[in-house]
Structure formats: C-alpha cells, structure tokens
Design an enzyme around this catalytic site. Structure first.
Site, PDB file in Angstrom:
ATOM      1  N   CYS A 106       5.607  -2.427   8.367  1.00 25.95           N
ATOM      2  CA  CYS A 106       5.983  -1.099   8.866  1.00 25.95           C
ATOM      3  C   CYS A 106       5.726  -0.978  10.363  1.00 25.95           C
ATOM      4  O   CYS A 106       4.700  -1.413  10.873  1.00 25.95           O
ATOM      5  CB  CYS A 106       5.252  -0.022   8.085  1.00 25.95           C
ATOM      6  SG  CYS A 106       5.759   0.009   6.349  1.00 25.95           S
ATOM      7  N   GLU A 127      -6.745   4.535  -0.145  1.00 29.11           N
ATOM      8  CA  GLU A 127      -6.347   5.128   1.126  1.00 29.11           C
ATOM      9  C   GLU A 127      -5.975   6.589   0.911  1.00 29.11           C
ATOM     10  O   GLU A 127      -5.388   6.941  -0.107  1.00 29.11           O
ATOM     11  CB  GLU A 127      -5.156   4.374   1.725  1.00 29.11           C
ATOM     12  CG  GLU A 127      -5.524   2.987   2.202  1.00 29.11           C
ATOM     13  CD  GLU A 127      -4.387   2.270   2.897  1.00 29.11           C
ATOM     14  OE1 GLU A 127      -4.665   1.268   3.561  1.00 29.11           O
ATOM     15  OE2 GLU A 127      -3.224   2.716   2.769  1.00 29.11           O
ATOM     16  N   ASP A 156       0.813  -1.214   0.000  1.00 28.70           N
ATOM     17  CA  ASP A 156       0.000   0.000   0.000  1.00 28.70           C
ATOM     18  C   ASP A 156       0.845   1.262   0.000  1.00 28.70           C
ATOM     19  O   ASP A 156       0.448   2.287  -0.559  1.00 28.70           O
ATOM     20  CB  ASP A 156      -0.934   0.009   1.214  1.00 28.70           C
ATOM     21  CG  ASP A 156      -2.142  -0.881   1.016  1.00 28.70           C
ATOM     22  OD1 ASP A 156      -2.090  -1.760   0.134  1.00 28.70           O
ATOM     23  OD2 ASP A 156      -3.138  -0.713   1.738  1.00 28.70           O
ATOM     24  N   SER A 203      -4.922   4.960   5.487  1.00 27.62           N
ATOM     25  CA  SER A 203      -3.820   4.107   5.907  1.00 27.62           C
ATOM     26  C   SER A 203      -3.817   4.010   7.423  1.00 27.62           C
ATOM     27  O   SER A 203      -4.275   4.917   8.121  1.00 27.62           O
ATOM     28  CB  SER A 203      -2.493   4.714   5.431  1.00 27.62           C
ATOM     29  OG  SER A 203      -1.409   4.147   6.120  1.00 27.62           O
ATOM     30  N   CYS A 213       1.525  -8.095   5.436  1.00 30.49           N
ATOM     31  CA  CYS A 213       1.184  -6.694   5.210  1.00 30.49           C
ATOM     32  C   CYS A 213      -0.217  -6.495   4.629  1.00 30.49           C
ATOM     33  O   CYS A 213      -0.747  -7.354   3.926  1.00 30.49           O
ATOM     34  CB  CYS A 213       2.215  -6.053   4.282  1.00 30.49           C
ATOM     35  SG  CYS A 213       3.868  -5.977   5.000  1.00 30.49           S
ATOM     36  N   ASP A 214      -0.767  -5.335   4.960  1.00 28.96           N
ATOM     37  CA  ASP A 214      -1.906  -4.741   4.286  1.00 28.96           C
ATOM     38  C   ASP A 214      -3.052  -5.715   4.028  1.00 28.96           C
ATOM     39  O   ASP A 214      -3.549  -6.347   4.942  1.00 28.96           O
ATOM     40  CB  ASP A 214      -1.415  -4.039   3.022  1.00 28.96           C
ATOM     41  CG  ASP A 214      -0.386  -2.947   3.365  1.00 28.96           C
ATOM     42  OD1 ASP A 214      -0.597  -2.254   4.370  1.00 28.96           O
ATOM     43  OD2 ASP A 214       0.622  -2.810   2.662  1.00 28.96           O
ATOM     44  N   LYS A 215      -3.463  -5.882   2.768  1.00 30.15           N
ATOM     45  CA  LYS A 215      -4.647  -6.688   2.459  1.00 30.15           C
ATOM     46  C   LYS A 215      -4.361  -8.180   2.430  1.00 30.15           C
ATOM     47  O   LYS A 215      -5.275  -8.994   2.304  1.00 30.15           O
ATOM     48  CB  LYS A 215      -5.231  -6.268   1.095  1.00 30.15           C
ATOM     49  CG  LYS A 215      -5.429  -4.777   0.937  1.00 30.15           C
ATOM     50  CD  LYS A 215      -6.251  -4.209   2.084  1.00 30.15           C
ATOM     51  CE  LYS A 215      -6.078  -2.716   2.218  1.00 30.15           C
ATOM     52  NZ  LYS A 215      -4.762  -2.291   2.705  1.00 30.15           N
TER      53      LYS A 215
END
Length: 562
Positions: free
Chosen positions: A192, A449, A78, A475, A119-121
């Site tokens: 992150c 985002e 992302d 985000s 991560c993310d999705k």
C-alpha cells in the site's frame, strides 16, 4: 560450502538421488545452493505477482552459476484481516514465518538466500528467520503500489478508504463517493502506497544495508523494479561463490548494532509506522543486539523529521519519495546534521553506508525537506512513560496535526469490537481519551491493529479533539493522537486495565509522558481488587501464542527459555 553437508561424499548418495529427482545434474553439485524464500499469495495485493518475481530471480541465479531452490512462507494481509477476529492472527504470523525460514534453510543446508517479502508481518518475519540461519541474505521486496486518484483527481490510498467509512457514517460523503474511493484507492499491485508498515519496513531494510538501494521506493511491476530483482540475484551469487565473501557477508555481520541504530534514525527522519518499533525490537533480539525501547527517544532527539508521507501527509506517497531521490537522498541529508547521525556500516552491496549515499541528493525539496527546513527538529516517533505505561508506549508523532499536549477523560472499552460500537453510537465525545484494552499480545491475544477505531474517529471529525490509547497496536495508516503498545498490558495486570470511565489522563508528547491523575492510594486499591480478563479462545495456535508471547516493550517475541 554449507550445502556440502547434503551433496558431497559417498554417504550422501541418497541425498543426491533425491535432488536429482528435482532436476539437478552432476555439475550442479559443485555450485552454491541459494534459497529463494518467496511469500507469493493470491490474497495480498503486494504478493499476488511475486511468483513472477521469483521466476526472474531464479533465472538470474542460474545464469550466474548457482542453483536456486524456491520455497514459500505464509502471509496475512492486515487490511483484509482488519476489523474482525482475523486480525488476531496477523502478528502471530510473524513468528510462523520466522520459524518456516529457519526450518527450510537449516534442514537443507542452503548456502545463501534471497528473501522476497513485501507486506506487513512478512518482512520482519523473514528478517527474524534469516538472522537465525545467519548466511548471506539479500532482501528484495515486491515494491510499493501506485497511489490512486478519485474522479476529481484527488490523490488517495488505503488510509483514505478506511477514513471514508467514518465520513460516510457521519453523513459527510455520499455512497457514490464512497464507491469511488473503494474502486480507486488501490489501483495496482504492490505494498500500500503510503508510509504504512510494509513500506516503512521495506525502507528500513535499505537503512540496515540488507537490501539494495531503491528497495523501499521503486514502484512494483515496473521495468526499474525488475532491474533491482536482477541486481540482487547477481549480487547474492557473487557472494555465494566466494568462500571469504560467504563469511564476510553473513547476515549478522551486516545487521548489527550500528545497522539497528541506522534503521531507527531513518525511521525518525521519515516518520515510519509505529509498528516498526515492535518489529525492530524483535529483530534486534534475533541479531543479538542489546537495544531497548528506552534507547529510541535518544535517537529521536538527534534526528530531524524531513519527509512526511501518507498518512501523515495525504498527498505524498512512496513513488514521490522515489522521484525526489529515494531513501539514499534522505540518508545523505540526515548526515548534514552531524557526522555521527549514521554509522558507516558495511552493507550487502559491498559498499559502506556512507559510500552508498555519497552521490545521493534531494531532487525535490517539497517532498524531502532539507535539514534546514525540517517538519520537526526531532524524529517522527516517541516513547512515552508514566504511571499508565511504566514499561513504555509508542506514538507516531509524525501523524499529529494538533496539540502535542492533551488532557482528557477516559472512555474505556474492553476490546476493539466494543470500541467500534461505542464510537459509532456516539459514546465518544470531544475531550475524551478512548481506552481500548485487552488487545495486547497476550490479551488479544495477537495484538490487533486499531485502524478501524482511529479511522472512524478521524472520519467523524474528532481527530483533533480525541486521543486514543491501547495496549494493542496501530496500522501504519493510522494518524492522530494515537498511543499504542502500552506496557504492561491489561492482561498482565497493567495500569491500563485498572482505568475507569471518567479518569483524567494526561499526555505530553514533548515531555514523553503518559499518566493518569490518580493518587498512589487509589491505584493500590484498584490493584488489590483487580483480576485481569481472560478471553475465551477456540484456536490452538492462538492459545500457544498467548502462553509464550512477551509484551510489546520486548517486541512481542516468544519465550524460548522455558
């Protein structure tokens, strides 16, 4: 075993022949087949090392009498997709990941699974797909990134880098300082380092009992993380080799209504990303759990916010939470507010939730606060309602540093690119409510985002005097008075699409209100004249997605009852 459908009997001779071509021997056909769902991709800092992680896990699976079969899903970063039309593909990738897990696991009748997201999705996509398969599954993520430091020793992370752009645009930092942040914000592999979406979801997997303790907080690329990988591999083999355990630990027996409520409770206590709302609603639907957006505020009222992590508190990161006792310490402290705060649900480890956390304690009360000294008596997320969000909107209250009541005049933008130009050009002033619409699941399509606009607002010094509302999302690195997931979205005729520059918008977080000060007659007149904008597309996949996706109040899942 489920895998007997492809490996037992004379009629499965051709199936075994194909499997022998991959290296299997006679003795392997009596062992459980374990899917190792990896998400290795060289583009993503949290995923470029997952090939090494899967190698460790497969080695341990073989050593414990089972046969591993690795396969891969796609992944979108992302952060790299942010601020351009690449972000349109981020949320839709969740559905592709879920579909790919379901496809591979069911086509080959694998007995159990270890999923390696980060991560993310990718995390929610893997969970959704695994729920459809409903075999014993352990999730073991790659692990969080270390926090970075500037040359003067200030702790930084990816959120710092995004906000630095706004500070540079405003002339508050030099190009040399910007470069310093760029080169040091992401110092290692891993998800992150703050309580952004990836680490929020990796933490909630612990709360749901589908990952082992430490999954959300033990740093990536450390010996301690390797211990976790091997523990997960051994545990899935224990389950897969025992008929009763294969039934007992089916994923839906773990990830049930109690697990969903526990996840939201921990989310509130730790001030997780607002994206967790979207993903947990989607996960609930796949689990067959009747959990709705309106149920979240009831949980928030019962849970104290006891851990602030970047971006809400820029000096604290996941490694600090780990040193302070981890997610188990947070959960143990939560129970001191009431015995019913967390349900004593079964977890994949074999222990119940309360058994799992019984020996946990806070090692540093400056990092994880006690229940007697919370940041807030209510949780770190809230759902707002009103004539501007009849089906709800989401705000990360943990990220608010100023007033929780705001009334301002609308400055409207039809899309994120237009908003970025407007903010940079000085169109947004103190006292404004920035409205970014046509960025919902259908309108984007893909529900981008809004980290770039919010970071610019914060970086330009407007964070305490400007609010932002959108039918898009944020985000996990976003902070400030940022309200997303406004439903109904503009593309389906929602009120956010009817707003005009200068309209007075009222936000009251503690009263859960998001409204526009217009008469019923004026609203009716605007609705009568309204025709939603439909953006042109040159993507077949996004066209399919727009036709099938529901709005954010339903988790932006795809329709299946066509």
């Amino acid at each position: 075993m489920r895998s007997d459908e492809v490996k037992k009997g004379f009629d499965r001779t051709p199936h075994r022949s194909l499997l022998r071509a991959t290296g299997l021997k006679d003795e392997d056909f009596d062992k459980p087949f374990i899917g190792v769902a990896n998400s290795f991709i060289e583009l993503i800092p949290g995923h470029f090392f997952l090939d090494k992680v899967s190698a460790i896990i497969k080695e341990e699976i073989r050593a414990n009498g089972c046969v591993p079969f690795e396969f891969n899903t796609i992944g979108v970063d992302d952060g790299i997709a942010m601020g351009h039309d690449g972000m349109l593909f981020s949320l839709p990738s969740r559905e592709l990941i879920a579909n790919s897990i379901e496809t591979v696991m069911n086509a080959h009748k694998l007995d159990a699974m270890i999923a390696i997201p980060n991560c993310d999705k990718i995390v929610p996509g893997m969970i959704m797909g695994a729920l459809r398969v409903n075999v014993p599954t352990i999730f073991v993520s790659g692990g969080p990134m270390q926090k970075g430091y500037t040359k003067d020793g200030t702790p930084i992370d990816l959120a710092t880098a995004f906000e630095a752009v706004g500070k540079f645009e405003a002339g508050d930092i030099s190009e040399e300082q910007l470069k310093d942040i760029e080169c040091n914000a992401c110092p290692s592999g891993g998800s992150c380092s703050g309580m952004f979406t990836a680490n929020s979801m990796n933490t909630l997997m612990e709360a749901m009992g589908i990952a082992l303790p430490g999954n959300g907080t033990i740093l990536a690329l450390t010996p301690q993380r390797e211990v976790l990988y091997r523990q997960a591999a051994r545990r899935i083999c224990e389950i897969a080799k025992d008929k009763a355990s294969r039934e007992k630990y089916k994923l839906k027996n773990i990830l049930n209504e109690n697990a969903v409520k526990n996840a939201f409770a921990v989310d509130m206590a730790m001030g997780g990303s607002s994206n967790t709302v979207l993903h947990m609603l989607a996960i609930s639907k796949e689990a067959g759990v009747n959990f709705e957006l309106k149920d979240i505020n009831a949980i928030s009222k019962r849970v104290s916010h006891i851990a602030k992590i970047s971006p809400s508190l820029s000096t604290v990161h996941m490694e600090d939470i780990n040193k302070a006792g981890g997610v188990n310490a947070v959960m143990k402290e939560m129970t001191k507010r009431g015995n019913d705060i967390l349900a004593d649900n079964l977890t994949i480890s074999g222990e119940t939730v309360l058994e799992k956390i019984k020996d946990a304690y806070i090692k540093d009360t400056n990092i994880i606060h006690t229940i007697d000294n919370p940041y807030s008596q209510v949780g770190g997320l809230a759902i707002l309602y009103g004539n501007l969000a009849e089906q709800g909107a989401v705000i990360k209250t943990a990220g608010i540093t100023g007033s929780r009541v705001f009334t301002g005049t609308a400055v409207c933008f039809d899309g994120q690119p237009e908003a970025i130009k407007g903010i940079v050009s000085g169109k947004v002033k103190a006292g404004n409510v920035v409205v970014i619409r046509y960025e919902g699941p259908k309108g984007g399509p893909g529900m981008q985002e809004m980290l770039a606009p919010t970071s610019l607002i914060m970086g330009m010094g407007l964070g305490s005097s400007v609010a932002l509302i959108t039918d898009g999302r944020f985000s996990g690195a976003t902070r400030g008075a940022s309200i997303g997931h406004v439903s109904p979205e503009a593309a389906e005729g929602g009120m956010i699409g009817l707003l005009k520059d200068g309209d007075e918008i009222h936000i009251d977080v503690d009263q859960y209100i998001l409204s526009v000060n217009l008469s019923d007659e004026e609203i009716a007149k605007r609705k009568a004249d309204f025709k939603p904008l439909k953006k042109p597309l040159n993507s077949s996949w996004l066209g399919q997605y727009r036709a099938l996706v529901t709005n954010a109040s339903s988790g932006a899942v795809l329709k299946t009852d066509l």
